[in-house]
Scaffold this active site. Structure first.
Site, PDB file in Angstrom:
ATOM      1  N   CYS A 190      10.930 -17.678  -4.448  1.00 46.50           N
ATOM      2  CA  CYS A 190      11.472 -16.947  -3.300  1.00 46.50           C
ATOM      3  C   CYS A 190      12.996 -17.010  -3.206  1.00 46.50           C
ATOM      4  O   CYS A 190      13.594 -16.267  -2.422  1.00 46.50           O
ATOM      5  CB  CYS A 190      10.847 -17.470  -2.011  1.00 46.50           C
ATOM      6  SG  CYS A 190       9.053 -17.306  -1.977  1.00 46.50           S
ATOM      7  N   GLY A 230      -2.222  -9.144  -0.138  1.00 46.22           N
ATOM      8  CA  GLY A 230      -2.841 -10.457  -0.061  1.00 46.22           C
ATOM      9  C   GLY A 230      -1.852 -11.584  -0.239  1.00 46.22           C
ATOM     10  O   GLY A 230      -0.675 -11.380  -0.548  1.00 46.22           O
ATOM     11  N   ARG A 254       0.821  -1.213   0.000  1.00 44.72           N
ATOM     12  CA  ARG A 254       0.000   0.000   0.000  1.00 44.72           C
ATOM     13  C   ARG A 254       0.858   1.268   0.000  1.00 44.72           C
ATOM     14  O   ARG A 254       0.500   2.281  -0.587  1.00 44.72           O
ATOM     15  CB  ARG A 254      -0.921  -0.001   1.225  1.00 44.72           C
ATOM     16  CG  ARG A 254      -1.844   1.205   1.302  1.00 44.72           C
ATOM     17  CD  ARG A 254      -2.664   1.188   2.567  1.00 44.72           C
ATOM     18  NE  ARG A 254      -3.575   0.055   2.609  1.00 44.72           N
ATOM     19  CZ  ARG A 254      -4.331  -0.263   3.656  1.00 44.72           C
ATOM     20  NH1 ARG A 254      -4.271   0.476   4.749  1.00 44.72           N
ATOM     21  NH2 ARG A 254      -5.138  -1.298   3.624  1.00 44.72           N
ATOM     22  N   CYS A 293       3.326 -15.743   9.787  1.00 39.59           N
ATOM     23  CA  CYS A 293       3.452 -15.771   8.331  1.00 39.59           C
ATOM     24  C   CYS A 293       4.054 -14.449   7.860  1.00 39.59           C
ATOM     25  O   CYS A 293       3.613 -13.384   8.298  1.00 39.59           O
ATOM     26  CB  CYS A 293       2.081 -15.938   7.680  1.00 39.59           C
ATOM     27  SG  CYS A 293       1.077 -17.287   8.343  1.00 39.59           S
ATOM     28  N   CYS A 294       5.033 -14.513   6.968  1.00 40.47           N
ATOM     29  CA  CYS A 294       5.585 -13.264   6.446  1.00 40.47           C
ATOM     30  C   CYS A 294       4.546 -12.609   5.541  1.00 40.47           C
ATOM     31  O   CYS A 294       3.889 -13.276   4.750  1.00 40.47           O
ATOM     32  CB  CYS A 294       6.893 -13.513   5.704  1.00 40.47           C
ATOM     33  SG  CYS A 294       6.718 -14.392   4.142  1.00 40.47           S
TER      34      CYS A 294
END
Length: 395
Positions: free
Chosen positions: A82, A115, A19, A213-214
């Site tokens: 990742c 998300g 954001r 959780c990252c």
């Protein structure tokens, strides 16, 4: 091998939430300029560029680089989920050690959406078909659960059932991550949390809660990799070398017999770590600081054992004895790790590199691990790839 690669300079672009983040090219430019300034070289000294990102159009690496300049050198875009950032670094090291180049730039960046991670292309096979089939075979359908939380939550649940690990042990990983991140101005999530806070956050899957959780993060990181001869000729202070590095991918054991722990890359990590220890002639007991892939608290627990930081089945004692933090046997994720510093997929491996270079130079400030001359990095991407790197201070 003609020479071991040196890390001449490192840099970070701003880490932030989707954001609040600026565009990928802007933050990548920041990282590149900082790494070049840290190395005290101009872009004209760079022979090759490896640019890592997961979400973006082709040649986004060129678009980011061209904000700094257009040197006309080869630019290779890299995507290994990742493990993308460390895959770019792996390629840069190979170019230098093979004699193909003297000075190479590795840069990683990500502009992520809000998300959970999800498949981007609905009109073709996903690399995670095999993962999803096995997950359903092991635990049945899980509608609405993000795929990564399902895999790593399942792995944590299996580990807890196998060894009797308490939920509080996993929660302590998130607490430690925030405590370390409080000392890191680059980290996105620095507010402290308690074990109770972690356990009370919404449940995701298995033993995982949201604070374990990252979260999606945007950010960038870069490293200038060169030969020792190049550093000497140009008067560069480059005391950190890549003493050993290995990349592994999945073997049949990742999927057969069905097992969530191996599904999320445990065997890849074991093999990569063993290759690195053997190549460098170093034992895990000698390593005082580690940046490992804590995308979920469960994976930090698994990685302690995969990297031989503690024997199999003993991670709970390792955590409860404080052997994973300052004052213990090894400081794990002094940066705050993926859980708290953030996890911009393409940048993560190079951000880990930057943290460990600062540690070995004695430039980590309040996070400094005293007297560190060796440092280990572990970066994992499902689908799959695992890169383990060992850094050594040589000057």
């Amino acid at each position: 091998m003609a020479t071991r690669a040196r890390i001449a300079g490192v840099g970070l672009g701003e880490f932030n939430t989707p954001r609040k983040s600026r565009s990928y090219d802007v933050i990548a430019e920041e990282a590149i300029r900082e790494a070049l300034a840290d190395a005290r070289v101009d872009l004209s000294a760079i022979d090759q560029v490896y640019a890592g990102y997961v979400y973006g159009d082709s040649t986004s690496g060129q678009n980011a680089l061209y904000r700094v300049g257009m040197p006309g050198v080869p630019v290779v875009n890299v995507n290994n989920n990742c493990a993308t950032g460390s895959s770019a670094l792996w390629l840069a090291r190979q170019a230098v050690e093979s004699g193909a180049s003297e000075c190479v730039l590795a840069v990683g960046f990500e502009q992520m959406r809000r998300g959970a991670l999800d498949a981007q292309w609905a009109d073709r096979p996903t690399p995670f078909d095999r993962f999803d089939r096995l997950a359903e075979e092991l635990h049945g359908p899980a509608p609405g659960v993000p795929m990564a939380a399902r895999y790593f939550g399942g792995a944590g649940q299996e580990y807890a059932q196998r060894y009797g690990t308490e939920p509080e042990t996993f929660a302590r990983i998130a607490v430690k991550a925030r405590r370390h991140a409080a000392r890191n101005r680059h980290a996105v999530f620095r507010d402290p949390v308690t074990v109770d806070d972690v356990l009370a956050s919404p449940r995701m899957f298995g033993m995982l809660t949201r604070l374990q959780c990252c979260p999606p993060t945007c950010g960038a990181a870069a490293a200038v990799v060169c030969t020792s001869d190049f550093a000497a000729r140009h008067g560069l202070d480059a005391p950190v070398e890549i003493a050993a590095q290995a990349m592994t991918t999945d073997q049949p054991s990742s999927f057969d017999p069905p097992d969530f722990i191996r599904l999320v890359g445990y065997d890849m990590s074991v093999r990569a770590a063993r290759l690195v220890y053997e190549a460098a002639g170093v034992s895990p007991e000698e390593i005082p600081v580690v940046e490992l892939h804590d995308c979920f608290t469960s994976n930090e627990i698994l990685s302690y054992e995969a990297l031989s930081l503690t024997p199999e089945g003993t991670a709970e004692k390792f955590v409860r004895d404080g052997d994973n933090t300052y004052g213990g046997r090894v400081v794990v994720n002094p940066s705050g790790g993926l859980l708290s510093k953030g996890h911009p997929l393409g940048a993560t491996g190079l951000a880990q590199c930057a943290e460990l270079v600062w540690q070995l130079r004695g430039q980590a400030g309040a996070r400094q691990v005293d007297g560190a001359t060796l440092a280990l990095q572990h970066n994992l991407g499902l689908g799959g790839a695992c890169v383990v790197s060992l850094y050594r201070r040589v000057g």
